[in-house]
Design a protein around this motif. Sequence first.
Motif, PDB file in Angstrom:
ATOM      1  N   THR A   1       0.820  -1.217   0.000  1.00 22.40           N
ATOM      2  CA  THR A   1       0.000   0.000   0.000  1.00 22.40           C
ATOM      3  C   THR A   1       0.852   1.265   0.000  1.00 22.40           C
ATOM      4  O   THR A   1       0.313   2.373  -0.101  1.00 22.40           O
ATOM      5  CB  THR A   1      -0.912   0.026   1.240  1.00 22.40           C
ATOM      6  N   SER A   2       2.172   1.102   0.124  1.00 21.84           N
ATOM      7  CA  SER A   2       3.108   2.238   0.191  1.00 21.84           C
ATOM      8  C   SER A   2       2.714   3.211   1.313  1.00 21.84           C
ATOM      9  O   SER A   2       2.700   4.427   1.135  1.00 21.84           O
ATOM     10  CB  SER A   2       3.174   2.983  -1.150  1.00 21.84           C
ATOM     11  N   THR A   3       2.402   2.652   2.480  1.00 19.01           N
ATOM     12  CA  THR A   3       2.035   3.468   3.640  1.00 19.01           C
ATOM     13  C   THR A   3       2.807   3.003   4.873  1.00 19.01           C
ATOM     14  O   THR A   3       3.265   1.866   4.937  1.00 19.01           O
ATOM     15  CB  THR A   3       0.528   3.360   3.939  1.00 19.01           C
ATOM     16  N   GLY A   4       2.934   3.918   5.839  1.00 24.92           N
ATOM     17  CA  GLY A   4       3.559   3.566   7.113  1.00 24.92           C
ATOM     18  C   GLY A   4       4.879   4.279   7.342  1.00 24.92           C
ATOM     19  O   GLY A   4       5.322   5.104   6.533  1.00 24.92           O
ATOM     20  N   LEU A   5       5.499   3.959   8.465  1.00 23.23           N
ATOM     21  CA  LEU A   5       6.758   4.577   8.860  1.00 23.23           C
ATOM     22  C   LEU A   5       7.935   3.912   8.174  1.00 23.23           C
ATOM     23  O   LEU A   5       7.979   2.681   8.044  1.00 23.23           O
ATOM     24  CB  LEU A   5       6.942   4.477  10.381  1.00 23.23           C
ATOM     25  N   VAL A   6       8.900   4.733   7.746  1.00 25.62           N
ATOM     26  CA  VAL A   6      10.115   4.197   7.125  1.00 25.62           C
ATOM     27  C   VAL A   6      11.337   4.655   7.918  1.00 25.62           C
ATOM     28  O   VAL A   6      11.343   5.754   8.487  1.00 25.62           O
ATOM     29  CB  VAL A   6      10.250   4.651   5.649  1.00 25.62           C
ATOM     30  N   PRO A   7      12.396   3.836   7.987  1.00 29.47           N
ATOM     31  CA  PRO A   7      13.632   4.246   8.655  1.00 29.47           C
ATOM     32  C   PRO A   7      14.308   5.351   7.851  1.00 29.47           C
ATOM     33  O   PRO A   7      14.425   5.258   6.623  1.00 29.47           O
ATOM     34  CB  PRO A   7      14.472   2.965   8.669  1.00 29.47           C
ATOM     35  N   THR A   8      14.724   6.393   8.545  1.00 30.05           N
ATOM     36  CA  THR A   8      15.157   7.619   7.867  1.00 30.05           C
ATOM     37  C   THR A   8      16.505   8.108   8.373  1.00 30.05           C
ATOM     38  O   THR A   8      16.757   8.112   9.588  1.00 30.05           O
ATOM     39  CB  THR A   8      14.108   8.729   8.079  1.00 30.05           C
ATOM     40  N   ASN A   9      17.377   8.495   7.448  1.00 29.91           N
ATOM     41  CA  ASN A   9      18.611   9.200   7.791  1.00 29.91           C
ATOM     42  C   ASN A   9      18.321  10.696   7.768  1.00 29.91           C
ATOM     43  O   ASN A   9      17.720  11.189   6.821  1.00 29.91           O
ATOM     44  CB  ASN A   9      19.725   8.879   6.786  1.00 29.91           C
ATOM     45  N   ILE A  10      18.751  11.395   8.797  1.00 31.94           N
ATOM     46  CA  ILE A  10      18.493  12.824   8.899  1.00 31.94           C
ATOM     47  C   ILE A  10      19.813  13.589   8.949  1.00 31.94           C
ATOM     48  O   ILE A  10      20.721  13.225   9.703  1.00 31.94           O
ATOM     49  CB  ILE A  10      17.677  13.148  10.165  1.00 31.94           C
ATOM     50  N   ALA A  11      19.903  14.649   8.152  1.00 30.25           N
ATOM     51  CA  ALA A  11      21.051  15.562   8.203  1.00 30.25           C
ATOM     52  C   ALA A  11      20.549  16.923   8.654  1.00 30.25           C
ATOM     53  O   ALA A  11      19.635  17.489   8.031  1.00 30.25           O
ATOM     54  CB  ALA A  11      21.721  15.668   6.844  1.00 30.25           C
ATOM     55  N   PHE A  12      21.110  17.441   9.745  1.00 30.53           N
ATOM     56  CA  PHE A  12      20.792  18.786  10.215  1.00 30.53           C
ATOM     57  C   PHE A  12      21.791  19.747   9.572  1.00 30.53           C
ATOM     58  O   PHE A  12      23.009  19.560   9.686  1.00 30.53           O
ATOM     59  CB  PHE A  12      20.859  18.854  11.739  1.00 30.53           C
ATOM     60  N   ILE A  13      21.270  20.802   8.915  1.00 31.18           N
ATOM     61  CA  ILE A  13      22.086  21.642   8.052  1.00 31.18           C
ATOM     62  C   ILE A  13      21.745  23.108   8.289  1.00 31.18           C
ATOM     63  O   ILE A  13      20.585  23.456   8.562  1.00 31.18           O
ATOM     64  CB  ILE A  13      21.854  21.292   6.562  1.00 31.18           C
ATOM     65  N   ASP A  14      22.749  23.974   8.163  1.00 30.57           N
ATOM     66  CA  ASP A  14      22.546  25.416   8.287  1.00 30.57           C
ATOM     67  C   ASP A  14      21.610  25.902   7.180  1.00 30.57           C
ATOM     68  O   ASP A  14      21.760  25.535   6.012  1.00 30.57           O
ATOM     69  CB  ASP A  14      23.892  26.135   8.196  1.00 30.57           C
ATOM     70  N   LYS A  15      20.658  26.764   7.540  1.00 32.16           N
ATOM     71  CA  LYS A  15      19.683  27.241   6.550  1.00 32.16           C
ATOM     72  C   LYS A  15      20.327  28.061   5.439  1.00 32.16           C
ATOM     73  O   LYS A  15      19.771  28.172   4.340  1.00 32.16           O
ATOM     74  CB  LYS A  15      18.594  28.069   7.246  1.00 32.16           C
ATOM     75  N   ASN A  16      21.492  28.651   5.703  1.00 34.09           N
ATOM     76  CA  ASN A  16      22.187  29.402   4.657  1.00 34.09           C
ATOM     77  C   ASN A  16      22.593  28.513   3.483  1.00 34.09           C
ATOM     78  O   ASN A  16      22.851  29.005   2.385  1.00 34.09           O
ATOM     79  CB  ASN A  16      23.417  30.103   5.230  1.00 34.09           C
TER      80      ASN A  16
END
Length: 320
Positions: free
Chosen positions: A97-112
Amino acid sequence: MVEEEIISILEESGALSSNEIEKELKLRGINIRARTVRYHLKKLEERGLIKRNSNGKAELTEEGLRELKRKSAFERLGEFSERIEYNVYFCNFDLYTSTGLVPTNIAFIDKNDFEKVINTINEFSEFPYLVSNLITIIDEKERIGNATVENGKFALGTISNTIFDVILRAAGVNTYPEYAALLSIEDMQPKGITELISYVGTTLSPGQLFLRSGLTSVSSIPNSGRGEIIVAIRSFSRYAMDIARRELELAESKGFGGIIKMLHPADRRFGLPAGSRARLIVSAGLNYLAPLYESGISLDIRVNEFFVDYKEFRNPDDYI
């Protein structure tokens, strides 16, 4: 002893009240009242290891996380593979169904750096070795899991290759994380593995170690056809190869890519150590972030630490 356990609990569960910490301590065989918990929290706060959030709950500071890592380095050997298992257990993504939670890599980055980041991501959105070209953007002050994006920053999320472990587990195929590796690409084709790191012998993401060490060259591949990408190697029962092949073909039809090869135990390609189980080699989700890192953009990357609803992911050009 008690304070170390409190730090460990907060690292695992996020922000908690003293009553909630009391219950968690009891599960670990430590029977103290919430009033005593508050005493220890005050001491930890004075040391800068915890802070109170807007709801008055205790949560770890960056210094608290560093303290935890300093005191438990040996005990944490192999913990990244346990994090993968945790993600596989708690992610409820449904391939059909292509629904639900997926494992995610997150990068926190300067808005500039936002414009440069989005332009670079768009340039690589058709890269053939991506797990998925979809991304999600979380703005400053917005929450993701137990974290809040700091002022002046944004968070970029990409789908982790652990999504394949989630997909296969749902089909009854249990995978085991064996290695992260550097895979040499020539003429846009995979040629051979040049470096291996076992998940068992490290406290960090092996793929992130390759990235931080400057060993990747993902950004050179579209133009020259040559470079080094990060791959993840999983093993599973050879009797489940047909089931795995069916699910992975369906995953590819749904837009998931980066599957390098499925190997029978007798298959000696790529020079992997001999074993009795089948192996799956997939491109790491970090390869989508690698061109940003290689271009000199400062990234605070968290690998497999967050779950994000699949519906939150978009094509990169939606953010231009």
